[in-house]
Design a protein around this motif. Sequence first.
Motif, mmCIF file in Angstrom:
data_model
loop_
_atom_site.group_PDB
_atom_site.id
_atom_site.type_symbol
_atom_site.label_atom_id
_atom_site.label_comp_id
_atom_site.label_asym_id
_atom_site.label_seq_id
_atom_site.Cartn_x
_atom_site.Cartn_y
_atom_site.Cartn_z
ATOM 1 N N PRO A 182 0.802 -1.235 0.000
ATOM 2 C CA PRO A 182 0.000 0.000 0.000
ATOM 3 C C PRO A 182 0.830 1.278 0.000
ATOM 4 O O PRO A 182 0.316 2.328 -0.361
ATOM 5 C CB PRO A 182 -0.814 -0.117 1.292
ATOM 6 C CG PRO A 182 -0.056 -1.056 2.148
ATOM 7 C CD PRO A 182 0.638 -2.005 1.225
ATOM 8 N N HIS A 183 2.110 1.194 0.400
ATOM 9 C CA HIS A 183 2.912 2.421 0.461
ATOM 10 C C HIS A 183 3.599 2.714 -0.866
ATOM 11 O O HIS A 183 4.291 3.721 -0.973
ATOM 12 C CB HIS A 183 3.945 2.318 1.582
ATOM 13 C CG HIS A 183 4.940 1.209 1.379
ATOM 14 N ND1 HIS A 183 4.560 -0.105 1.228
ATOM 15 C CD2 HIS A 183 6.278 1.229 1.286
ATOM 16 C CE1 HIS A 183 5.639 -0.853 1.056
ATOM 17 N NE2 HIS A 183 6.700 -0.067 1.086
ATOM 18 N N LEU A 184 3.412 1.861 -1.854
ATOM 19 C CA LEU A 184 4.055 2.077 -3.156
ATOM 20 C C LEU A 184 2.991 2.274 -4.226
ATOM 21 O O LEU A 184 1.883 1.748 -4.117
ATOM 22 C CB LEU A 184 4.916 0.866 -3.523
ATOM 23 C CG LEU A 184 6.046 0.501 -2.555
ATOM 24 C CD1 LEU A 184 6.738 -0.769 -3.024
ATOM 25 C CD2 LEU A 184 7.039 1.638 -2.454
ATOM 26 N N TYR B 219 -2.078 4.802 -5.942
ATOM 27 C CA TYR B 219 -1.751 3.853 -4.895
ATOM 28 C C TYR B 219 -2.820 2.759 -4.865
ATOM 29 O O TYR B 219 -3.968 3.013 -5.231
ATOM 30 C CB TYR B 219 -1.667 4.564 -3.536
ATOM 31 C CG TYR B 219 -0.422 5.392 -3.394
ATOM 32 C CD1 TYR B 219 0.752 4.814 -2.942
ATOM 33 C CD2 TYR B 219 -0.406 6.733 -3.757
ATOM 34 C CE1 TYR B 219 1.915 5.557 -2.836
ATOM 35 C CE2 TYR B 219 0.757 7.488 -3.656
ATOM 36 C CZ TYR B 219 1.910 6.891 -3.197
ATOM 37 O OH TYR B 219 3.062 7.617 -3.096
ATOM 38 N N GLY C 244 -4.725 1.546 -2.679
ATOM 39 C CA GLY C 244 -5.964 1.865 -1.988
ATOM 40 C C GLY C 244 -6.952 2.676 -2.813
ATOM 41 O O GLY C 244 -8.121 2.769 -2.455
ATOM 42 N N GLN C 245 -6.471 3.269 -3.914
ATOM 43 C CA GLN C 245 -7.368 4.097 -4.726
ATOM 44 C C GLN C 245 -8.074 3.277 -5.805
ATOM 45 O O GLN C 245 -8.872 3.808 -6.559
ATOM 46 C CB GLN C 245 -6.562 5.225 -5.377
ATOM 47 C CG GLN C 245 -6.008 6.210 -4.373
ATOM 48 C CD GLN C 245 -4.962 7.113 -4.996
ATOM 49 O OE1 GLN C 245 -3.814 6.740 -5.137
ATOM 50 N NE2 GLN C 245 -5.358 8.303 -5.374
#
Lengths: 445, 267
Positions: B115-117, B158, B160-161
């Motif tokens: 999720p951070h990439l 990202y 999550g989007q």
Amino acid sequence: MSDTSFVRTEMLAEQDPPPTSVGVIGWLRANLFPNWWNAVLTVLCLAAIWYVLSGLLGWTLRSVWTAGSLSECREVMIATWGSTHGHACWGVINDRWLQLLFGFYPPELYYRPILALLLLIAALAPVLFADKVSPRFLYVTAAYPFLMPWLMWGGSIWTPVGVAAGFAVAYLVGRAPRGAVPGLVLGILSAIVWWMAWFGFPVQAEVLAAGLGEGLAAISPDTAPFWLETVESRKFGGFMLSVMIGVVAIGCSLPLGILLALGRQSNMLIVKAICVGFIEFIRGVPLITLLFVASTLLNIFLPPGTNFDIILRVMIMVTLFAAAYMAEVIRGGLAGLPTGQYEGADSLGLNYWQAQRLIIMPQALKISIPGIVSTFIGIFKDTTLVSIIALLDPLGLSNSIRADTDWNGIYWELFAFIALLFFIACFGMSRYSMYLERKLKTEND
Amino acid sequence: MAESIHDTVVEREIDRRKMRVSDEVAVQITGMNKWFGMFHVLRDIDLTVHKGERIVICGPSGSGKSTLIRCINRLEEHQTGQIIVEGTELTSDLKNIDKIRSEVGMCFQHFNLFPHLTILENCTLAPIWVRKIPKREAEETAMHFLEKVKIPEQAEKYPGQLSGGQQQRVAIARSLCMRPRIMLFDEPTSALDPEMIKEVLDTMIELAEEGMTMLCVTHEMGFARQVANRVIFMDDGQIVEQNEPEEFFNNPKSDRTKLFLSQILGH
């Protein structure tokens, strides 16, 4: 006709909200005076705040700024206001602020701690604001751990250069063999051999002569190039000392804490046992105990005649103390990650350290930012405990300032000034952590 | 474990020209057993997967089908027996494990994107760090596969989007960027809303059409019927029945299989 059937024939137009629910009036109503009971509370709170502030501001602002001693301060107060009650005597700060900042560091060398502070800012900038500062500043960051002690304590530049070269040797030797473990062991061994060779034998001058031409060897150390006048540890003090211990503890405890947290999660039984034992032992002991160990007990264990600097010892103890807490904070972050992240990294063929560095730690550290910064702030304030072992941090200095007959009996002004210094540093850290959390927020959370 | 069962009809014509099975062996499992503590989760598994095979593994919850494919890239460790993947035996040798993992792609029920990439970084991470491919080249490859799964325009976002279906397609693209020889799918559509299942299945079908060796744990029986060349039914940690899809669905031999099929196809 049934009640459940309804058809709208005309659509409603949009209307403005009532004036009492928007604007200044709306805000006041919603937040301060929603009903009579809350209105009473609001008025009472405002009165209480006014009472405290009027006393405090009166004391702070209707005060004496120039005076050489407490009795002089009181004379001015009597002459101006007719009473000494409710007026601050900032004369003591005016008189002693340099001492509160630098301790007994020689005044003609003040440029060195100031330069060290400026370099610290340059060294931290590329780390704290990686997206705004050129990565070239990272060279400053890399050099800083070696430059700072040289600037502060003085001496020959060849000492920090020798230490730094030891790390370079460790890196180069450590790369040579295949595999991480033999590389690590060989690297550490070669660095130790290097440092023993560099510092253990009184041949530095000859090494220099061989390297840089024979002329250099003839020059006495005091006039040699890059020689800084040495300053003894007992002259260090004030806020400078707090910042030094705090920065070292903060800078070293994070990587150490990460390693301890990983070790605690490891499958390797002995590694795990060592990490758990270390963390639990350090967390179970008060910091003051560790500081006493640093100041007195360590001398018993070290071979006689070794001169292991007291500030260095304190730095090591505070770092270990902070690292144990850091490890637990980071373990909390690791526990917050779903196992799917480990499996995702594994399934792509990333090895353990790659997975930790690229996938696990960025996320775990991000979750732990509030806890990490709390630990930083806590440890920075705990540096004032070194006054117990007779190091002259700001609180220790406030005692020695009072020991002077000029300022005997002055408390509040000194403590207020020291509090202000710490507040600025801690509030800065707190704000930075909030900035970082906002910046790292991707839109999925 | 809640497992929703769907029978999404795959409407398109499937190109079977490239979907030929070769004689070469991709995965060879012999006499493999695995326990979780005292629980015997996989019992005496023998399975040979040839290059280009599309195998669907089905069975009730807790039958060990996920564990089986997770053993193939050693997300789970087997205790006895032998697993040979692309000629390399899975042992506790870390080098072999990393080598096999880099050649076996895997898609998970919950995608397990990072999720951070960004999407692009998710896809280039392993090629850059494991395969040591230059960044630009890795990004080109990533864009190629993102186009293939039809979401190149999301590259800078990202995870999550994105919707679940999009995330799963990114996960497939991320695996493909490593140029795997075998793809494992662990219930890739079970966590998706019904309208997103089709887009993921379409991507998997395209992959099958290109001759990828695939092992899929799934309840998508329509997919099994049309794409698989072999269906394996597992129960109680054992392979109970395996056959070509036509024969498996129309003429199941074992009672357990009949019961299972009647439960999932009976409505």
